[in-house]
Design a protein around this motif. Structure first.
Motif, PDB file in Angstrom:
ATOM      1  N   ALA A 274       1.137  -1.220  -0.112  1.00  0.00           N
ATOM      2  CA  ALA A 274       0.162  -0.005   0.021  1.00  0.00           C
ATOM      3  C   ALA A 274       0.264   1.226  -0.017  1.00  0.00           C
ATOM      4  O   ALA A 274       1.859   1.241   0.722  1.00  0.00           O
ATOM      5  N   ILE A 275       0.372   2.042  -0.468  1.00  0.00           N
ATOM      6  CA  ILE A 275       0.838   3.892  -0.338  1.00  0.00           C
ATOM      7  C   ILE A 275       0.309   5.185  -0.205  1.00  0.00           C
ATOM      8  O   ILE A 275      -1.558   4.278  -0.031  1.00  0.00           O
ATOM      9  N   PRO A 362      -8.695   1.229   5.319  1.00  0.00           N
ATOM     10  CA  PRO A 362      -9.325   1.887   5.675  1.00  0.00           C
ATOM     11  C   PRO A 362      -8.544   3.529   6.413  1.00  0.00           C
ATOM     12  O   PRO A 362      -7.184   2.663   6.922  1.00  0.00           O
ATOM     13  N   PRO A 363      -8.642   4.452   7.380  1.00  0.00           N
ATOM     14  CA  PRO A 363      -7.864   5.388   6.579  1.00  0.00           C
ATOM     15  C   PRO A 363      -7.051   5.401   8.690  1.00  0.00           C
ATOM     16  O   PRO A 363      -7.842   4.609   9.640  1.00  0.00           O
ATOM     17  N   THR A 364      -6.008   5.499   8.483  1.00  0.00           N
ATOM     18  CA  THR A 364      -5.735   5.659   9.689  1.00  0.00           C
ATOM     19  C   THR A 364      -4.812   6.688  10.356  1.00  0.00           C
ATOM     20  O   THR A 364      -4.736   8.024   9.176  1.00  0.00           O
ATOM     21  N   GLU A 365      -3.871   6.647  10.964  1.00  0.00           N
ATOM     22  CA  GLU A 365      -3.051   8.297  12.034  1.00  0.00           C
ATOM     23  C   GLU A 365      -1.915   8.514  10.979  1.00  0.00           C
ATOM     24  O   GLU A 365      -1.433   9.294  10.734  1.00  0.00           O
ATOM     25  N   THR A 366      -1.471   8.022   9.698  1.00  0.00           N
ATOM     26  CA  THR A 366      -0.817   7.631   8.928  1.00  0.00           C
ATOM     27  C   THR A 366      -0.928   8.006   7.535  1.00  0.00           C
ATOM     28  O   THR A 366      -0.223   7.772   6.812  1.00  0.00           O
ATOM     29  N   GLY A 367      -1.909   8.151   7.580  1.00  0.00           N
ATOM     30  CA  GLY A 367      -2.734   8.145   5.701  1.00  0.00           C
ATOM     31  C   GLY A 367      -3.690   7.506   5.761  1.00  0.00           C
ATOM     32  O   GLY A 367      -4.522   6.546   6.615  1.00  0.00           O
ATOM     33  N   LEU A 368      -3.926   8.035   4.241  1.00  0.00           N
ATOM     34  CA  LEU A 368      -5.550   6.501   3.690  1.00  0.00           C
ATOM     35  C   LEU A 368      -4.784   5.764   2.739  1.00  0.00           C
ATOM     36  O   LEU A 368      -3.737   6.315   2.215  1.00  0.00           O
TER      37      LEU A 368
END
Length: 414
Positions: A274-275, A362-368
């Motif tokens: 993932a990016i 799912p979005p996280t604290e490090t982005g989508l």
């Protein structure tokens, strides 16, 4: 019996020229009989060796069969030739010596022991030949037989030991076997790994769990590499750093093992990475931006169809396209996802018949996370890593074109 008496008389007659009172029990007669038997056995051994090295070697070299070459390579013919001199000594002993003589019993028992050892030695070469021929066949890819070969060797050795002991003690082998019940617990303790390995080998072969050449991974034992040999008690795994891990065979059925054979036999090797997209860079696309995106060959048709689809929707719902609150619009992240998917579809080194998609996690604290899920047609490790790197090099480089940014944690260091 008549021929034996004639041979004894002939030897006594010739020895009487040295000692007039010589008999069958004198040391001169017994020494001469033994030396004469050894001489005949030595000649028989030399002739056998000459035959094995000469005629047998030529027959093997001219033969088109592979099995006789393997037998010759493992020394089967040379080893079995050792039985001939022992057999000669065994047969000549009753001719020269009386059965009541102590030397008679010693030579007979010694030759039987020698014959048993030669048979074990020869059977080992035979089993090695069977293993090599099997490993060279297509059947070896389905189930390894190294463990069964080792069991067969062990059985031959045990039988030979029982026969040797029974010969030395003048007891029946069945009588010795009946006495093994008292030491069964000790034998189970001594052969614990062997028994567990044998049972595991049957299950491994029956279920085709692990074969030679498979890539397996056992995190508990630090093994991650190619299986070199599935033996009776141990499995040898050559790790990718060229070290060799040796693990008990029964762990293949008692512990969790990851086997990559399915990947090797499939049409591709999975790419799943993932990016992380910076959420702050996600936005709607305006008409000017879409006009620029339509110049990209892979998604020009996609944008045209999407614009027409949205136009039809707005007409049906009587929504003004300038109404930014109620109108539907394309986003740069959705357009970028469509571009990456089209890029993968046109990639020559990916297997199009296997699962291929670009999905949001799912979005996280490090982005989508925007994950790429596809299969590289080339399963070679080096080539696979190159293809994967090329794909993500391109996808990362295209982010600014769609006004997107990859998330990167900012360091507090100046």
């Amino acid at each position: 019996m008549l021929k034996q008496e004639k041979v004894k008389d002939w030897l006594l007659t010739n020895l009487s020229t040295i000692d007039v009172g010589i008999t069958e029990h004198s040391w001169l007669y017994q020494s001469s009989a033994i030396l004469l038997s050894l001489g005949v056995a030595t000649i028989a051994f030399m002739l056998t060796r000459l035959l094995m090295r000469g005629r047998i070697s030529r027959i093997v070299s001219l033969s088109r069969n592979n099995w006789d070459n393997e037998l010759h390579k493992h020394g089967f013919f040379t080893r079995i030739g050792h039985i001939v001199p022992a057999l000669v000594m065994f047969l000549l002993t009753p001719v020269f010596l009386d059965s009541s003589n102590i030397l008679y019993a010693f030579i007979q028992k010694s030759m039987l022991v020698y014959i048993a050892i030669s048979v074990v030695w020869s059977s080992s070469a035979l089993f090695n030949t069977i293993e090599d021929i099997y490993n060279a066949s297509e059947l070896a890819k389905r189930a390894p037989i190294t463990g069964f070969i080792q069991v067969a060797k062990l059985v031959v050795v045990i039988v030979a030991v029982l026969l040797i002991i029974s010969n030395l003690l003048n007891k029946s082998p069945l009588l010795l076997l009946s006495g093994l019940g008292a030491v069964t617990a000790v034998l189970l303790l001594l052969f614990r790994d062997t028994i567990l390995g044998f049972v595991a080998g049957i299950q491994i072969a029956a279920n085709r769990m692990v074969n030679n050449g498979d890539w397996i991974e056992l995190q508990k034992y630090g093994a991650d590499g190619e299986v070199l040999e599935v033996g009776l008690t141990t499995v040898k795994v050559q790790n990718w750093d060229k070290t060799i891990s040796t693990i008990p065979t029964y762990t293949l059925i008692s512990d969790s093992v990851k086997n990559w054979r399915g990947m090797s036999e499939s049409g591709g090797r999975r790419i799943k990475r993932a990016i992380q997209i910076d959420i702050n860079s996600i936005e709607f696309c305006d008409a000017e931006t879409l006009a620029e995106y339509k110049k990209i060959r892979y998604i020009s048709d996609y944008i045209e169809s999407k614009i027409q689809l949205l136009r039809d929707y707005h007409n049906q719902q009587h929504i003004d396209e300038q109404d930014l609150l109620n109108s539907r619009r394309l986003t740069n992240i959705g357009t970028y996802r469509a571009y990456v998917n089209a890029y993968l579809q046109h990639h020559m080194q990916l297997n199009k018949e296997m699962t291929m998609m670009v999905r949001q996690l799912p979005p996280t604290e490090t982005g989508l996370p925007l994950e790429i899920y596809c299969f590289c047609a080339d399963k070679n490790w080096v080539n696979y890593e190159g293809v994967q790197a090329d794909i993500f090099d391109h996808c990362l480089a295209m982010l600014p074109v769609f006004n997107l940014r990859a998330y990167q944690r900012v360091s507090d260091k100046s």
